[in-house]
Design a protein around this motif. Structure first.
Motif, mmCIF file in Angstrom:
data_model
loop_
_atom_site.group_PDB
_atom_site.id
_atom_site.type_symbol
_atom_site.label_atom_id
_atom_site.label_comp_id
_atom_site.label_asym_id
_atom_site.label_seq_id
_atom_site.Cartn_x
_atom_site.Cartn_y
_atom_site.Cartn_z
ATOM 1 N N ALA A 151 -5.937 -2.620 6.952
ATOM 2 C CA ALA A 151 -5.066 -1.564 7.445
ATOM 3 C C ALA A 151 -5.890 -0.346 7.800
ATOM 4 C CB ALA A 151 -4.026 -1.208 6.384
ATOM 5 N N ASP A 152 -6.959 -0.557 8.534
ATOM 6 C CA ASP A 152 -7.865 0.546 8.822
ATOM 7 C C ASP A 152 -7.371 1.447 9.928
ATOM 8 O OD1 ASP A 152 -9.635 -0.475 6.929
ATOM 9 O OD2 ASP A 152 -10.505 -1.837 8.402
ATOM 10 N N GLN A 153 -6.558 0.898 10.842
ATOM 11 C CA GLN A 153 -6.115 1.687 11.977
ATOM 12 C C GLN A 153 -5.224 2.819 11.503
ATOM 13 O OE1 GLN A 153 -4.148 -0.569 14.907
ATOM 14 N NE2 GLN A 153 -3.456 1.187 16.088
ATOM 15 N N GLN A 154 -5.452 4.028 12.002
ATOM 16 C CA GLN A 154 -4.665 5.174 11.605
ATOM 17 C C GLN A 154 -3.359 5.211 12.367
ATOM 18 O OE1 GLN A 154 -5.538 7.586 9.327
ATOM 19 N NE2 GLN A 154 -7.326 6.385 8.789
ATOM 20 N N PRO A 155 -2.202 5.216 11.668
ATOM 21 C CA PRO A 155 -0.932 5.320 12.372
ATOM 22 C C PRO A 155 -0.720 6.730 12.883
ATOM 23 C CG PRO A 155 -0.572 5.340 10.007
ATOM 24 C CD PRO A 155 -2.044 5.079 10.227
ATOM 25 N N SER A 156 0.209 6.875 13.828
ATOM 26 C CA SER A 156 0.481 8.195 14.393
ATOM 27 C C SER A 156 1.133 9.088 13.358
ATOM 28 C CB SER A 156 1.433 8.046 15.590
ATOM 29 O OG SER A 156 2.687 7.633 15.143
ATOM 30 N N ARG A 157 1.161 10.402 13.642
ATOM 31 C CA ARG A 157 1.743 11.364 12.726
ATOM 32 C C ARG A 157 3.210 11.063 12.470
ATOM 33 N NH1 ARG A 157 4.412 16.219 13.000
ATOM 34 N NH2 ARG A 157 3.906 17.748 11.396
ATOM 35 N N PHE A 210 4.115 -8.503 7.841
ATOM 36 C CA PHE A 210 5.436 -7.941 7.529
ATOM 37 C C PHE A 210 5.353 -6.563 6.883
ATOM 38 C CE2 PHE A 210 7.006 -12.204 8.244
ATOM 39 C CZ PHE A 210 8.293 -11.999 8.699
ATOM 40 N N GLY A 211 4.348 -6.363 6.034
ATOM 41 C CA GLY A 211 4.283 -5.133 5.252
ATOM 42 C C GLY A 211 5.021 -5.263 3.933
ATOM 43 N N ARG A 212 5.349 -6.493 3.533
ATOM 44 C CA ARG A 212 6.051 -6.773 2.280
ATOM 45 C C ARG A 212 5.440 -8.004 1.600
ATOM 46 N NH1 ARG A 212 10.927 -4.267 1.355
ATOM 47 N NH2 ARG A 212 11.772 -3.039 3.076
ATOM 48 N N ARG A 213 5.677 -8.113 0.291
ATOM 49 C CA ARG A 213 5.250 -9.284 -0.456
ATOM 50 C C ARG A 213 6.158 -10.459 -0.104
ATOM 51 N NH1 ARG A 213 0.257 -7.876 -1.460
ATOM 52 N NH2 ARG A 213 0.116 -5.922 -2.649
ATOM 53 N N ARG A 214 5.566 -11.608 0.130
ATOM 54 C CA ARG A 214 6.369 -12.763 0.533
ATOM 55 C C ARG A 214 7.292 -13.227 -0.587
ATOM 56 N NH1 ARG A 214 3.498 -18.299 2.386
ATOM 57 N NH2 ARG A 214 3.435 -18.615 0.115
ATOM 58 N N ALA A 215 6.807 -13.241 -1.816
ATOM 59 C CA ALA A 215 7.590 -13.785 -2.921
ATOM 60 C C ALA A 215 8.750 -12.884 -3.311
ATOM 61 C CB ALA A 215 6.690 -14.032 -4.129
ATOM 62 N N THR A 216 8.562 -11.588 -3.257
ATOM 63 C CA THR A 216 9.543 -10.655 -3.819
ATOM 64 C C THR A 216 10.224 -9.749 -2.805
ATOM 65 O OG1 THR A 216 7.857 -8.959 -4.207
ATOM 66 C CG2 THR A 216 8.221 -10.592 -5.965
ATOM 67 N N THR A 262 -5.036 3.114 -0.301
ATOM 68 C CA THR A 262 -5.902 2.580 -1.340
ATOM 69 C C THR A 262 -6.879 3.676 -1.746
ATOM 70 O OG1 THR A 262 -7.552 1.801 0.228
ATOM 71 C CG2 THR A 262 -5.739 0.291 -0.304
ATOM 72 N N PRO A 263 -7.576 3.500 -2.890
ATOM 73 C CA PRO A 263 -8.564 4.510 -3.301
ATOM 74 C C PRO A 263 -9.629 4.786 -2.244
ATOM 75 C CG PRO A 263 -8.076 3.050 -5.135
ATOM 76 C CD PRO A 263 -7.394 2.460 -3.929
ATOM 77 N N ASP A 264 -9.922 3.787 -1.395
ATOM 78 C CA ASP A 264 -10.951 4.017 -0.372
ATOM 79 C C ASP A 264 -10.359 4.509 0.947
ATOM 80 O OD1 ASP A 264 -9.714 1.708 0.413
ATOM 81 O OD2 ASP A 264 -11.556 0.535 0.681
ATOM 82 N N GLY A 265 -9.065 4.893 0.937
ATOM 83 C CA GLY A 265 -8.493 5.572 2.102
ATOM 84 C C GLY A 265 -7.790 4.707 3.117
ATOM 85 N N ARG A 266 -7.617 3.401 2.839
ATOM 86 C CA ARG A 266 -6.911 2.537 3.773
ATOM 87 C C ARG A 266 -5.409 2.589 3.489
ATOM 88 N NH1 ARG A 266 -7.281 -2.275 2.832
ATOM 89 N NH2 ARG A 266 -8.363 -2.214 0.830
ATOM 90 N N TYR A 267 -4.615 2.433 4.528
ATOM 91 C CA TYR A 267 -3.169 2.420 4.338
ATOM 92 C C TYR A 267 -2.747 1.091 3.721
ATOM 93 C CZ TYR A 267 -2.802 6.736 6.900
ATOM 94 O OH TYR A 267 -2.939 8.041 7.278
ATOM 95 N N LEU A 268 -1.915 1.156 2.692
ATOM 96 C CA LEU A 268 -1.434 -0.055 2.035
ATOM 97 C C LEU A 268 -0.566 -0.886 2.984
ATOM 98 C CD1 LEU A 268 -0.522 1.357 -1.495
ATOM 99 C CD2 LEU A 268 -2.464 -0.093 -0.892
ATOM 100 N N ILE A 269 0.186 -0.205 3.835
ATOM 101 C CA ILE A 269 0.981 -0.888 4.855
ATOM 102 C C ILE A 269 0.250 -0.718 6.183
ATOM 103 C CG2 ILE A 269 3.173 -0.934 6.091
ATOM 104 C CD1 ILE A 269 4.525 0.083 3.571
ATOM 105 N N PRO A 270 -0.286 -1.797 6.751
ATOM 106 C CA PRO A 270 -1.099 -1.689 7.967
ATOM 107 C C PRO A 270 -0.361 -1.009 9.118
ATOM 108 C CG PRO A 270 -1.313 -3.873 7.008
ATOM 109 C CD PRO A 270 -0.218 -3.192 6.253
ATOM 110 N N ALA A 271 -1.146 -0.470 10.031
ATOM 111 C CA ALA A 271 -0.584 0.270 11.164
ATOM 112 C C ALA A 271 0.275 -0.607 12.056
ATOM 113 C CB ALA A 271 -1.714 0.899 11.978
ATOM 114 N N ASP A 272 -0.026 -1.914 12.113
ATOM 115 C CA ASP A 272 0.756 -2.803 12.972
ATOM 116 C C ASP A 272 1.750 -3.652 12.189
ATOM 117 O OD1 ASP A 272 -1.083 -4.428 11.719
ATOM 118 O OD2 ASP A 272 -1.726 -5.485 13.540
#
Length: 393
Positions: A4-10, A273-279, A298-308
């Protein structure tokens, strides 16, 4: 794993209450969340209707949109054209009377089958709405659905004048009820296409709310208009008077590339999807009912939910539109996929969302749309007020 490295828009950091539009604008008796389903006489809690219990067909709104809850496991959608010389008002009035007799179990053409929880929902296409009156071209429901990318639609499967949506726990009753309605319409109506579909197992989202799994293995349709206020704001048409109590439906049939999706690892699928498959829990954490936290990192600055990720690209607040109610079903004929049906009081809610998804939604890469149409779902009716009478007299 997809990163999820890509930065989403504001805009992606606007409020977090949004609509998750599953597959193809989605992915329709819900990729909408099954919401609190008010009865026709009150806007209270969702009602769970046993399979052998009838669902009231009359009231302010037609059945089959917010009731019953959860939606029945089987659906048949029939899309047809209306003969240009036919009087639409009398046709709809006759269909409404047939709906009443079918759902009451008194219709001889039901061949002795018990209707159970059968619901029948009727809508008319933009061309019919435009002809309804001198002001028809300005009414909600008069706008055609534009074409989008990833479509392979033959002319017969695009648009239409009439939608008949039938839902029931007993799949056997659906084609029999549809045959009775088409027989009542006679030569005034020509069928374009139909689609049988079914829901996967329901998962509880919150008290009074449930959502099914789709063919991709994910819980399909978790966020939607779940309160009376949200439904009045985003689902039901308040005016003009001829359409008040109606809503705008979009119907799209999609093929899914199951083989290619299954070839990905579970983390890769979850990143789509941006969601856990099981839950069904958002990748940002919480519970299945939690709104995705689009700013979580994440602690290293990546978005937990990817930009796409689908939940980000289809998020109502990111798109800048209202919520849509989706009742989506899975299909395996002609090919595995989804029948997507969403309801909203402004067609722009759907078109803006799909346009935003078209830009870079990872889920769309696994879909091909093969049928597409929009309809004005007519206001509710009863024995004294004919179906379609507010619009066609």
């Amino acid at each position: 794993m997809r990163r999820a490295d890509q930065q989403p828009s504001r805009r992606a950091f606007l409020g977090t209450a949004g609509a998750v539009v599953a597959v193809g604008g989605a992915a329709g008796c819900d990729a909408h969340s099954e919401s609190h389903a008010p009865s026709h006489t009150s806007q209270a809690q969702a009602q769970t209707v046993p399979a052998d219990t009838s669902v009231p067909p009359t009231g302010r709104y037609q059945a089959g949109v917010i009731i019953p809850q959860p939606a029945q496991p089987n659906l048949l959608a029939v899309v047809a054209d209306i003969d240009g010389q036919a009087a639409v008002g009398p046709l709809l009035a006759e269909l409404g009377k047939t709906v009443l007799s079918l759902t009451a179990g008194t219709e001889p053409r039901l061949l002795g089958l018990a209707p159970g929880d059968l619901t029948i929902t009727v809508g008319v296409g933009p061309g019919v709405v435009r002809k309804a009156s001198a002001a028809g071209a300005a009414l909600p429901g008069s706008a055609d659905l534009p074409q989008f990318s990833r479509e392979e639609i033959v002319p017969q499967a695009r648009g239409g004048d009439l939608l008949i949506q039938l839902c029931a726990s007993d799949a056997l009753v659906l084609p029999v009820a549809a045959a009775a309605l088409l027989d009542q319409a006679g030569a005034r109506v020509t069928e374009r296409w139909r689609q049988s579909a079914r829901r996967g197992p329901n998962t509880s989202v919150a008290p009074g709310r449930a959502a099914p799994r789709n063919l991709l293995g994910f819980i399909d349709g978790i966020i939607g208009p779940t309160t009376t206020t949200e439904q009045q704001s985003d689902l039901w048409l308040a005016g003009p008077a001829p359409v008040a109590g109606g809503t705008i439906a979009v119907v799209r049939r999609m093929e899914l590339d199951l083989t290619r999706f299954a070839a990905q690892s579970v983390p890769e699928q979850e990143a789509v999807f941006g969601r856990r498959r099981a839950t069904g829990v958002p990748l940002s954490g919480g519970t299945i009912a939690s709104n995705p936290d689009l700013g979580a990192k994440t602690p290293d600055g990546r978005y937990l939910i990817p930009a796409d990720a689908h939940v980000r690209r289809a998020h109502a607040n990111v798109v800048g539109v209202g919520l849509m109610l989706r009742r989506s079903y899975s299909i395996d004929d002609p090919k595995p996929g989804l029948l997507f049906i969403c309801f909203q009081n402004d067609l722009h809610t759907f078109t803006a969302t799909l346009t935003h998804m078209d830009d870079s939604d990872a889920l769309l890469a696994f879909t091909t749309t093969t049928a597409s149409a929009t309809f004005l779902i007519l206001p509710g009716f009863d024995a004294e007020h004919a179906l379609g009478s507010t619009l066609f007299g």
